[in-house]
Design an enzyme around this catalytic site. Structure first.
Site, PDB file in Angstrom:
ATOM      1  N   HIS A  72     -26.360  36.354  -2.048  1.00  0.00           N
ATOM      2  CA  HIS A  72     -26.614  37.774  -1.296  1.00  0.00           C
ATOM      3  C   HIS A  72     -25.189  37.956  -0.368  1.00  0.00           C
ATOM      4  O   HIS A  72     -24.932  36.971   0.350  1.00  0.00           O
ATOM      5  CB  HIS A  72     -27.838  37.680  -0.342  1.00  0.00           C
ATOM      6  N   TYR A 200     -34.143  41.815   8.187  1.00  0.00           N
ATOM      7  CA  TYR A 200     -34.968  41.330   9.584  1.00  0.00           C
ATOM      8  C   TYR A 200     -35.064  42.566  10.404  1.00  0.00           C
ATOM      9  O   TYR A 200     -34.394  43.412  10.831  1.00  0.00           O
ATOM     10  CB  TYR A 200     -33.856  40.496  10.333  1.00  0.00           C
ATOM     11  N   PRO A 292     -37.381  29.663  12.637  1.00  0.00           N
ATOM     12  CA  PRO A 292     -36.756  30.082  11.198  1.00  0.00           C
ATOM     13  C   PRO A 292     -36.059  31.255  11.366  1.00  0.00           C
ATOM     14  O   PRO A 292     -35.199  31.426  10.099  1.00  0.00           O
ATOM     15  CB  PRO A 292     -38.024  30.268  10.227  1.00  0.00           C
ATOM     16  N   LYS A 296     -31.913  28.302   9.286  1.00  0.00           N
ATOM     17  CA  LYS A 296     -30.957  27.382   9.586  1.00  0.00           C
ATOM     18  C   LYS A 296     -31.543  25.919   9.089  1.00  0.00           C
ATOM     19  O   LYS A 296     -30.961  24.844   9.077  1.00  0.00           O
ATOM     20  CB  LYS A 296     -30.516  27.306  10.835  1.00  0.00           C
ATOM     21  N   TYR A 384     -24.347  32.889  10.126  1.00  0.00           N
ATOM     22  CA  TYR A 384     -25.344  32.829   9.048  1.00  0.00           C
ATOM     23  C   TYR A 384     -24.830  32.255   7.661  1.00  0.00           C
ATOM     24  O   TYR A 384     -25.769  31.594   7.215  1.00  0.00           O
ATOM     25  CB  TYR A 384     -25.678  34.497   8.838  1.00  0.00           C
TER      26      TYR A 384
HETATM   27  P1  RFL Z   1     -39.478  17.736   5.401  1.00  0.00           P
HETATM   28  O1  RFL Z   1     -39.222  18.784   4.600  1.00  0.00           O
HETATM   29  O2  RFL Z   1     -40.387  17.898   6.514  1.00  0.00           O
HETATM   30  O3  RFL Z   1     -39.672  16.451   4.656  1.00  0.00           O
HETATM   31  C1  RFL Z   1     -40.101  15.314   5.312  1.00  0.00           C
HETATM   32  C2  RFL Z   1     -41.051  14.522   4.320  1.00  0.00           C
HETATM   33  O4  RFL Z   1     -41.306  13.205   5.090  1.00  0.00           O
HETATM   34  C3  RFL Z   1     -42.613  12.823   4.551  1.00  0.00           C
HETATM   35  N1  RFL Z   1     -43.038  12.178   5.638  1.00  0.00           N
HETATM   36  C4  RFL Z   1     -43.402  10.682   5.543  1.00  0.00           C
HETATM   37  N2  RFL Z   1     -43.044   9.886   4.642  1.00  0.00           N
HETATM   38  C5  RFL Z   1     -43.440   8.623   4.554  1.00  0.00           C
HETATM   39  N3  RFL Z   1     -43.777   7.827   5.861  1.00  0.00           N
HETATM   40  C6  RFL Z   1     -44.067   8.932   6.983  1.00  0.00           C
HETATM   41  N4  RFL Z   1     -44.691   8.389   8.124  1.00  0.00           N
HETATM   42  C7  RFL Z   1     -44.021  10.268   6.945  1.00  0.00           C
HETATM   43  N5  RFL Z   1     -44.084  11.356   7.575  1.00  0.00           N
HETATM   44  C8  RFL Z   1     -43.529  12.394   6.931  1.00  0.00           C
HETATM   45  C9  RFL Z   1     -43.281  14.218   4.582  1.00  0.00           C
HETATM   46  O5  RFL Z   1     -44.360  14.201   3.751  1.00  0.00           O
HETATM   47  C10 RFL Z   1     -42.043  15.229   3.910  1.00  0.00           C
HETATM   48  O6  RFL Z   1     -42.329  15.054   2.384  1.00  0.00           O
HETATM   49  O7  RFL Z   1     -38.080  17.469   6.225  1.00  0.00           O
HETATM   50  P2  RFL Z   1     -36.427  17.409   5.788  1.00  0.00           P
HETATM   51  O8  RFL Z   1     -36.438  16.865   4.362  1.00  0.00           O
HETATM   52  O9  RFL Z   1     -35.703  16.987   7.020  1.00  0.00           O
HETATM   53  O10 RFL Z   1     -36.185  19.027   5.434  1.00  0.00           O
HETATM   54  C11 RFL Z   1     -36.313  20.034   6.353  1.00  0.00           C
HETATM   55  C12 RFL Z   1     -36.653  21.456   5.763  1.00  0.00           C
HETATM   56  O11 RFL Z   1     -38.008  21.096   5.151  1.00  0.00           O
HETATM   57  C13 RFL Z   1     -36.851  22.410   6.896  1.00  0.00           C
HETATM   58  O12 RFL Z   1     -35.810  22.405   7.937  1.00  0.00           O
HETATM   59  C14 RFL Z   1     -36.842  23.830   6.419  1.00  0.00           C
HETATM   60  O13 RFL Z   1     -38.156  24.074   5.656  1.00  0.00           O
HETATM   61  C15 RFL Z   1     -37.144  24.820   7.619  1.00  0.00           C
HETATM   62  N6  RFL Z   1     -37.225  26.293   7.295  1.00  0.00           N
HETATM   63  C16 RFL Z   1     -36.015  26.993   6.579  1.00  0.00           C
HETATM   64  N7  RFL Z   1     -34.917  26.323   6.463  1.00  0.00           N
HETATM   65  C17 RFL Z   1     -33.782  27.014   6.082  1.00  0.00           C
HETATM   66  O14 RFL Z   1     -32.639  26.459   5.999  1.00  0.00           O
HETATM   67  N8  RFL Z   1     -33.966  28.325   5.500  1.00  0.00           N
HETATM   68  C18 RFL Z   1     -35.112  28.840   5.418  1.00  0.00           C
HETATM   69  O15 RFL Z   1     -35.201  30.060   4.959  1.00  0.00           O
HETATM   70  C19 RFL Z   1     -36.171  28.481   6.160  1.00  0.00           C
HETATM   71  N9  RFL Z   1     -37.452  29.045   6.220  1.00  0.00           N
HETATM   72  C20 RFL Z   1     -38.490  27.034   6.917  1.00  0.00           C
HETATM   73  C21 RFL Z   1     -38.491  28.114   6.710  1.00  0.00           C
HETATM   74  C22 RFL Z   1     -39.549  26.082   7.371  1.00  0.00           C
HETATM   75  C23 RFL Z   1     -40.690  26.736   7.438  1.00  0.00           C
HETATM   76  N10 RFL Z   1     -42.048  26.253   7.765  1.00  0.00           N
HETATM   77  C24 RFL Z   1     -43.352  26.103   7.674  1.00  0.00           C
HETATM   78  C25 RFL Z   1     -41.681  24.723   8.617  1.00  0.00           C
HETATM   79  C26 RFL Z   1     -39.849  28.819   6.436  1.00  0.00           C
HETATM   80  C27 RFL Z   1     -40.584  28.313   7.141  1.00  0.00           C
HETATM   81  C28 RFL Z   1     -42.233  29.107   6.942  1.00  0.00           C
HETATM   82  C1  PHB Z   2     -37.715  32.764   3.721  1.00  0.00           C
HETATM   83  O1  PHB Z   2     -37.393  33.423   2.720  1.00  0.00           O
HETATM   84  O2  PHB Z   2     -38.730  32.157   3.703  1.00  0.00           O
HETATM   85  C2  PHB Z   2     -36.756  32.951   4.958  1.00  0.00           C
HETATM   86  C3  PHB Z   2     -35.715  33.624   4.743  1.00  0.00           C
HETATM   87  C4  PHB Z   2     -35.057  33.731   5.950  1.00  0.00           C
HETATM   88  C5  PHB Z   2     -35.287  33.352   7.146  1.00  0.00           C
HETATM   89  C6  PHB Z   2     -36.528  32.439   7.108  1.00  0.00           C
HETATM   90  C7  PHB Z   2     -37.322  32.324   6.057  1.00  0.00           C
HETATM   91  O3  PHB Z   2     -34.788  33.518   8.309  1.00  0.00           O
END
Ligand code: RFL
Ligand code: PHB
Length: 389
Positions: A72, A200, A292, A296, A384
């Protein structure tokens, strides 16, 4: 049992670090609390910075990303029914890549399994011992049995609710937190995205985001009350509300369909310092959370992995502890900049309870400045697409 490194958490941070280390001949075991299927069932991030893409290449897991991900070159910002474009490519020379976190994680698990690296699933009661001396070890239970792994280093990649951060004594740990008075209700649907770039939207009724995973998989979000439950929102109600928050011509083109996932995520800014205590390092969501807005979270996890991977490589290959000694400082410098951007961008787009008429005017002026000022657009685009590592 002994490994050079124990990685706690099999999310994207833990898997990516494990894969990069493996390619350098450094051996790491991954301990994951859930099953692989459970981890892959979580719908999360969708936007990757080129820094993360480069790391995935270095880890040897970028083939499918290159085949299926979409570059993108910019994004759309909608306000008062009008949209304007921020051209990342023209401003910074870089795009972002739309490719789901689920797919990144799947690619990393596949590579880990192909290399026959040790991953222990469904582990319980993971405990880190003696991180503050040079012989740390980790104990856990699996299938009712006790296990112990001795190692050189422990890396906490166990997300916001993990145990690693809590292992750092309160006398040393400082936590900074801001919670936001709303959440994001997200819907995934097998429908074509409404636009070829993300939108957005700031609207009178609250924030909305039109995102996507691929040509026939769309991801939409709307700002909702923290007290809402996904079951309170029928698909019909969701689509109707989304349409009210985006420009009318976009709403007219929106293809709706049944949701295949619906969930509410609270918004939080959080940082813990330091990110290293003795032989324990924190990486990704275990150390920090961003709202979110701005996508980042996963990308910040990737920059931590970058710093730590190079620090560990330097330690094992050159016997030089400089990287591990400076890991926390280096990682935190970038973390705080991403925290600032995510906090600012959230403030730009959401409706806050008790927002005064003056606050609203400030928000409108901030958006107009972004729309009309080249320097502000450049600052936005640089943040971004990802600040340099
Ligand atoms: P995770 O993905 O939470 O993985 C942690 C893992 O550790 C396990 N765990 C354990 N294992 C052993 N013993 C324990 N005591 C444990 N406790 C936990 C868990 O089961 C899990 O498998 O952390 P990690 O690897 O640091 O990754 C971080 C990302 O997942 C997170 O920052 C992103 O998903 C955030 N996020 C977004 N980030 C972006 O860069 N771009 C995006 O577009 C974006 N959209 C989002 C998001 C997060 C969202 N939610 C729901 C939190 C959109 C959403 C809706
Ligand atoms: C997503 O596609 O899940 C998404 C994209 C951009 C954001 C947050 C989430 O800023």
């Amino acid at each position: 049992m002994r490994h050079q490194i124990v990685i706690i958490g099999g999310g994207p941070s833990g898997l990516l670090l494990g894969q990069l280390l493996h390619r350098r001949g450094i051996d790491a075991v991954v301990l994951e609390r859930k099953t692989r299927a459970y981890v892959l069932g979580r719908v999360r991030a969708g936007v990757l910075e080129t820094g993360l893409v480069n790391l995935l290449e270095e880890a040897g897991v970028a083939n499918r990303l290159h085949a299926e991900g979409h570059a993108h070159d910019g994004t759309q910002i909608a306000v008062d029914g009008q949209m304007f474009h921020i051209d990342f490519r023209a401003l910074t020379g870089k795009p972002v890549i739309v490719y789901g976190q689920t797919e990144v994680t799947r690619d990393l698990y596949d590579a880990r399994e192909a290399a026959m690296l040790r991953t222990e699933y469904e582990v319980d009661h993971v405990t880190i011992h003696d991180a503050d001396n040079d012989k740390p070890f980790v104990t856990y239970q699996q299938d009712g049995r006790d296990h112990r792994i001795d190692c050189d280093f422990v890396v906490g990649c166990d997300g916001f609710h993990g145990i690693s951060r809590q292992t750092i004594p309160l006398s040393i740990r400082r936590e900074y937190e801001k919670t936001y008075p709303f959440g994001w209700l997200g819907v995934l649907s097998r429908t074509p995205p409404v636009h070829d770039e993300l939108i957005y939207a700031n609207s009178e009724r609250g924030f909305a985001l039109c995102s996507m995973r691929n040509d026939n998989l769309s991801r939409y979000y709307i700002q909702c009350a923290l007290s809402d439950h996904p079951d309170d929102w029928s698909d019909r109600a969701f689509w109707a509300e989304l349409k009210r928050r985006i420009p009318a011509d976009v709403a007219e083109r929106l293809v709706t369909g049944p949701s295949i996932e619906k969930s509410i995520a609270p918004l939080r800014s959080f940082v813990t310092e330091p990110m290293r205590w003795g032989r324990l390092f924190l990486c990704g969501d275990a150390a920090h959370i961003v709202p979110p807005t701005g996508a980042k979270g996963l990308n910040l996890a990737a920059s931590d992995v970058h710093y730590l991977y190079h620090a560990l490589r330097q330690f094992y290959e050159e016997r030089d502890p400089e990287g591990i000694d400076r890991y926390s400082e280096r990682a935190l410098l970038r973390v705080w900049k991403a925290e600032r951007f995510s906090w600012w961008f959230s403030g730009l787009l959401h409706r806050y309870p008790h927002q005064s008429p003056f606050d609203l005017k400030m928000q409108q002026a901030d958006i107009a400045f972004l729309r009309d000022n080249q320097a502000q657009q450049l600052a936005f685009a640089e943040n971004y697409v990802g600040l340099p590592y």
